[in-house]
Design a protein around this motif. Structure first.
Motif, mmCIF file in Angstrom:
data_model
loop_
_atom_site.group_PDB
_atom_site.id
_atom_site.type_symbol
_atom_site.label_atom_id
_atom_site.label_comp_id
_atom_site.label_asym_id
_atom_site.label_seq_id
_atom_site.Cartn_x
_atom_site.Cartn_y
_atom_site.Cartn_z
ATOM 1 N N MET A 1 0.841 -1.180 0.000
ATOM 2 C CA MET A 1 0.000 0.000 0.000
ATOM 3 C C MET A 1 0.887 1.244 0.000
ATOM 4 N N SER A 2 0.472 2.246 -0.739
ATOM 5 C CA SER A 2 1.269 3.466 -0.815
ATOM 6 C C SER A 2 1.116 4.300 0.456
ATOM 7 N N LYS A 3 2.063 5.182 0.671
ATOM 8 C CA LYS A 3 2.015 6.073 1.824
ATOM 9 C C LYS A 3 0.770 6.955 1.770
ATOM 10 N N ASN A 4 0.393 7.430 0.577
ATOM 11 C CA ASN A 4 -0.802 8.259 0.437
ATOM 12 C C ASN A 4 -2.060 7.514 0.853
ATOM 13 N N THR A 5 -2.154 6.252 0.482
ATOM 14 C CA THR A 5 -3.309 5.436 0.862
ATOM 15 C C THR A 5 -3.356 5.241 2.365
ATOM 16 N N ILE A 6 -2.225 4.963 2.969
ATOM 17 C CA ILE A 6 -2.162 4.777 4.426
ATOM 18 C C ILE A 6 -2.526 6.074 5.140
ATOM 19 N N ASP A 7 -2.017 7.196 4.645
ATOM 20 C CA ASP A 7 -2.353 8.499 5.238
ATOM 21 C C ASP A 7 -3.851 8.761 5.158
ATOM 22 N N LYS A 8 -4.443 8.435 4.026
ATOM 23 C CA LYS A 8 -5.881 8.662 3.832
ATOM 24 C C LYS A 8 -6.702 7.773 4.776
ATOM 25 N N ILE A 9 -6.317 6.529 4.920
ATOM 26 C CA ILE A 9 -6.998 5.609 5.834
ATOM 27 C C ILE A 9 -6.901 6.130 7.259
ATOM 28 N N ASN A 10 -5.720 6.532 7.665
ATOM 29 C CA ASN A 10 -5.529 7.075 9.019
ATOM 30 C C ASN A 10 -6.382 8.318 9.235
ATOM 31 N N TYR A 11 -6.479 9.167 8.216
ATOM 32 C CA TYR A 11 -7.301 10.369 8.308
ATOM 33 C C TYR A 11 -8.772 10.006 8.491
ATOM 34 N N PHE A 12 -9.257 9.053 7.713
ATOM 35 C CA PHE A 12 -10.655 8.637 7.827
ATOM 36 C C PHE A 12 -10.954 8.069 9.209
ATOM 37 N N VAL A 13 -10.066 7.260 9.727
ATOM 38 C CA VAL A 13 -10.260 6.686 11.063
ATOM 39 C C VAL A 13 -10.325 7.800 12.110
ATOM 40 N N ALA A 14 -9.398 8.732 12.044
ATOM 41 C CA ALA A 14 -9.384 9.845 12.996
ATOM 42 C C ALA A 14 -10.632 10.705 12.846
ATOM 43 N N LEU A 15 -11.045 10.958 11.617
ATOM 44 C CA LEU A 15 -12.216 11.789 11.375
ATOM 45 C C LEU A 15 -13.492 11.134 11.891
ATOM 46 N N ILE A 16 -13.647 9.851 11.682
ATOM 47 C CA ILE A 16 -14.818 9.133 12.206
ATOM 48 C C ILE A 16 -14.829 9.203 13.725
ATOM 49 N N THR A 17 -13.673 9.058 14.334
ATOM 50 C CA THR A 17 -13.568 9.158 15.792
ATOM 51 C C THR A 17 -13.951 10.552 16.269
ATOM 52 N N GLU A 18 -13.463 11.575 15.600
ATOM 53 C CA GLU A 18 -13.801 12.958 15.966
ATOM 54 C C GLU A 18 -15.290 13.238 15.765
ATOM 55 N N PHE A 19 -15.864 12.718 14.697
ATOM 56 C CA PHE A 19 -17.289 12.890 14.433
ATOM 57 C C PHE A 19 -18.103 12.228 15.545
ATOM 58 N N ALA A 20 -17.710 11.041 15.935
ATOM 59 C CA ALA A 20 -18.401 10.325 17.015
ATOM 60 C C ALA A 20 -18.335 11.110 18.317
ATOM 61 N N THR A 21 -17.172 11.616 18.640
ATOM 62 C CA THR A 21 -16.991 12.392 19.860
ATOM 63 C C THR A 21 -17.844 13.657 19.838
ATOM 64 N N ALA A 22 -17.843 14.358 18.723
ATOM 65 C CA ALA A 22 -18.593 15.606 18.599
ATOM 66 C C ALA A 22 -20.094 15.383 18.761
ATOM 67 N N HIS A 23 -20.570 14.222 18.322
ATOM 68 C CA HIS A 23 -22.012 13.948 18.368
ATOM 69 C C HIS A 23 -22.395 12.979 19.486
ATOM 70 N N GLN A 24 -21.421 12.643 20.309
ATOM 71 C CA GLN A 24 -21.638 11.769 21.464
ATOM 72 C C GLN A 24 -22.309 10.448 21.064
ATOM 73 N N ILE A 25 -21.739 9.833 20.041
ATOM 74 C CA ILE A 25 -22.186 8.519 19.594
ATOM 75 C C ILE A 25 -20.947 7.624 19.492
ATOM 76 N N SER A 26 -21.171 6.325 19.342
ATOM 77 C CA SER A 26 -20.035 5.410 19.223
ATOM 78 C C SER A 26 -19.393 5.553 17.841
ATOM 79 N N THR A 27 -18.179 5.075 17.723
ATOM 80 C CA THR A 27 -17.501 5.153 16.435
ATOM 81 C C THR A 27 -18.209 4.292 15.394
ATOM 82 N N SER A 28 -18.767 3.160 15.805
ATOM 83 C CA SER A 28 -19.498 2.331 14.835
ATOM 84 C C SER A 28 -20.773 3.038 14.386
ATOM 85 N N GLN A 29 -21.450 3.746 15.290
ATOM 86 C CA GLN A 29 -22.630 4.518 14.900
ATOM 87 C C GLN A 29 -22.232 5.659 13.966
#
Length: 74
Positions: A1-29
């Motif tokens: 996997m390229s570095k760009n792909t890994i960076d993008k995956i890491n960004y999505f994971v962090a963003l989903i976590t931040e979205f969950a925190t902001a809306h007080q829901i679980s990361t799966s929700q």
């Protein structure tokens, strides 16, 4: 996997976590919500711009976009 792909995956994971925190829901929700209301597609299409903003700004963008697509989180 390229570095760009890994960076993008890491960004999505962090963003989903931040979205969950902001809306007080679980990361799966948060993932399911963003998937259902096309938020992940939005970030994927505009990743080049969105990843330059703070997570707070991107969460606001996602919240507004998902609401336009029928979501109910505010």
């Amino acid at each position: 996997m390229s570095k760009n792909t890994i960076d993008k995956i890491n960004y999505f994971v962090a963003l989903i976590t931040e979205f969950a925190t902001a809306h007080q829901i679980s990361t799966s929700q948060a993932y399911e919500y963003l998937q259902r209301y096309k938020g992940l597609d939005f970030v994927d299409r505009f990743y080049d711009v969105e990843h330059t903003f703070s997570f707070d700004n991107t969460v606001e963008d996602l919240t507004a976009y998902c609401k336009r697509m029928g979501g109910t989180l505010a």
